[in-house]
Design a protein around this motif. Structure first.
Motif, PDB file in Angstrom:
ATOM      1  N   THR A  59       7.402 -23.607 -19.020  1.00  0.00           N
ATOM      2  CA  THR A  59       7.526 -23.065 -17.670  1.00  0.00           C
ATOM      3  C   THR A  59       6.565 -21.899 -17.480  1.00  0.00           C
ATOM      4  O   THR A  59       6.522 -20.980 -18.280  1.00  0.00           O
ATOM      5  CB  THR A  59       8.965 -22.580 -17.405  1.00  0.00           C
ATOM      6  N   TYR A  69       5.819 -24.140  -4.011  1.00  0.00           N
ATOM      7  CA  TYR A  69       4.696 -23.354  -4.515  1.00  0.00           C
ATOM      8  C   TYR A  69       3.405 -23.959  -3.975  1.00  0.00           C
ATOM      9  O   TYR A  69       3.293 -25.182  -3.831  1.00  0.00           O
ATOM     10  CB  TYR A  69       4.634 -23.395  -6.048  1.00  0.00           C
ATOM     11  N   ILE A  71      -0.494 -23.685  -5.122  1.00  0.00           N
ATOM     12  CA  ILE A  71      -1.416 -23.175  -6.131  1.00  0.00           C
ATOM     13  C   ILE A  71      -2.794 -23.042  -5.505  1.00  0.00           C
ATOM     14  O   ILE A  71      -3.354 -24.021  -5.003  1.00  0.00           O
ATOM     15  CB  ILE A  71      -1.462 -24.108  -7.357  1.00  0.00           C
ATOM     16  N   ILE A  88      -1.115 -29.362 -15.398  1.00  0.00           N
ATOM     17  CA  ILE A  88      -0.065 -28.629 -14.698  1.00  0.00           C
ATOM     18  C   ILE A  88       0.877 -29.678 -14.128  1.00  0.00           C
ATOM     19  O   ILE A  88       0.439 -30.626 -13.483  1.00  0.00           O
ATOM     20  CB  ILE A  88      -0.650 -27.741 -13.586  1.00  0.00           C
ATOM     21  N   THR A  90       5.167 -30.500 -12.682  1.00  0.00           N
ATOM     22  CA  THR A  90       6.356 -29.940 -12.049  1.00  0.00           C
ATOM     23  C   THR A  90       7.565 -30.718 -12.522  1.00  0.00           C
ATOM     24  O   THR A  90       7.454 -31.847 -13.012  1.00  0.00           O
ATOM     25  CB  THR A  90       6.256 -29.978 -10.505  1.00  0.00           C
ATOM     26  N   CYS A  96      10.303 -28.236 -17.254  1.00  0.00           N
ATOM     27  CA  CYS A  96      10.068 -29.510 -16.558  1.00  0.00           C
ATOM     28  C   CYS A  96      10.560 -30.705 -17.366  1.00  0.00           C
ATOM     29  O   CYS A  96       9.901 -31.743 -17.448  1.00  0.00           O
ATOM     30  CB  CYS A  96       8.582 -29.647 -16.194  1.00  0.00           C
ATOM     31  N   VAL A 103       0.874 -32.372 -11.262  1.00  0.00           N
ATOM     32  CA  VAL A 103       0.398 -31.560 -10.158  1.00  0.00           C
ATOM     33  C   VAL A 103      -1.127 -31.472 -10.227  1.00  0.00           C
ATOM     34  O   VAL A 103      -1.816 -31.619  -9.231  1.00  0.00           O
ATOM     35  CB  VAL A 103       1.026 -30.149 -10.202  1.00  0.00           C
ATOM     36  N   VAL A 135       3.342 -27.878  -4.685  1.00  0.00           N
ATOM     37  CA  VAL A 135       4.376 -28.301  -5.623  1.00  0.00           C
ATOM     38  C   VAL A 135       5.618 -28.581  -4.789  1.00  0.00           C
ATOM     39  O   VAL A 135       5.963 -27.793  -3.902  1.00  0.00           O
ATOM     40  CB  VAL A 135       4.651 -27.192  -6.666  1.00  0.00           C
ATOM     41  N   TYR A 140       9.726 -26.432 -10.481  1.00  0.00           N
ATOM     42  CA  TYR A 140       9.148 -25.502 -11.450  1.00  0.00           C
ATOM     43  C   TYR A 140       7.660 -25.821 -11.585  1.00  0.00           C
ATOM     44  O   TYR A 140       7.241 -26.954 -11.346  1.00  0.00           O
ATOM     45  CB  TYR A 140       9.782 -25.705 -12.833  1.00  0.00           C
ATOM     46  N   ILE A 141       6.881 -24.846 -12.020  1.00  0.00           N
ATOM     47  CA  ILE A 141       5.492 -25.094 -12.404  1.00  0.00           C
ATOM     48  C   ILE A 141       5.448 -24.964 -13.924  1.00  0.00           C
ATOM     49  O   ILE A 141       5.825 -23.929 -14.482  1.00  0.00           O
ATOM     50  CB  ILE A 141       4.517 -24.085 -11.769  1.00  0.00           C
ATOM     51  N   TYR A 159       4.417 -18.930  -2.598  1.00  0.00           N
ATOM     52  CA  TYR A 159       5.479 -19.879  -2.257  1.00  0.00           C
ATOM     53  C   TYR A 159       6.010 -19.535  -0.876  1.00  0.00           C
ATOM     54  O   TYR A 159       5.954 -18.414  -0.426  1.00  0.00           O
ATOM     55  CB  TYR A 159       6.578 -19.950  -3.320  1.00  0.00           C
TER      56      TYR A 159
END
Length: 160
Positions: A59, A69, A71, A88, A90, A96, A103, A135, A140-141, A159
């Protein structure tokens, strides 16, 4: 003649007093008729970073309930003398573990898709997106690297 041409070219640059009070919401400047890539006024900026990241999803930014989110920038490099790869992703929970989706480098690629990071003796790669990567809401990223060529990564955006 030159003065006339210069004057005509300047007309679009002039704004009336009413135009200077227009507010951009991040996608459309109301009444001005232009589209922008500005951060919405209601957004919250974020930045997350991971160091010496290996082959497990980790995370970088926890989910924010009901928010997506966006980015805008990635800064990445390896910690070794050989190039590493990263992605990356999610998901719906920490690291994740469930609902995992790509992503970056390119959705809807397989979760095995990776992007190359430069070696430690090279400058870090800086990627800035004109159109932010979105996202899904409440996601989550997370970032995954490789075990042998760990990476350092910073992700920036907002976000909303």
């Amino acid at each position: 003649m030159k003065k006339l041409i210069v004057a005509l070219l300047m007309i679009p640059m002039l704004a009336s007093a009413a135009d200077t009070t227009k507010i951009c919401d991040g996608t459309n400047c109301a009444g001005v008729g232009i589209t922008t890539a500005l951060v919405p006024q209601t957004a919250t900026k974020f930045s997350c970073g991971l160091a010496a990241l290996a082959a497990g999803l980790t995370t970088c930014a926890a989910a924010v309930a009901g928010k997506s989110y966006y980015i805008t920038d990635i800064v990445v490099g390896t910690t070794t003398g050989t190039a590493g790869t990263y992605a990356i992703q999610t998901g719906t929970d920490a690291n994740c573990a469930t609902g995992t989706a790509v992503v970056f480098p390119a959705a809807p690629a397989a979760t095995s898709a990776r992007f190359a990071a430069p070696i430690v003796s090279s400058p870090s790669t800086v990627i800035s997106f004109t159109t932010p990567i979105v996202v899904p809401a409440s996601g989550y990223i997370c970032v995954i690297g490789v075990a042998t060529n760990t990476i350092n990564i910073n992700i920036h955006g907002y976000y909303n």
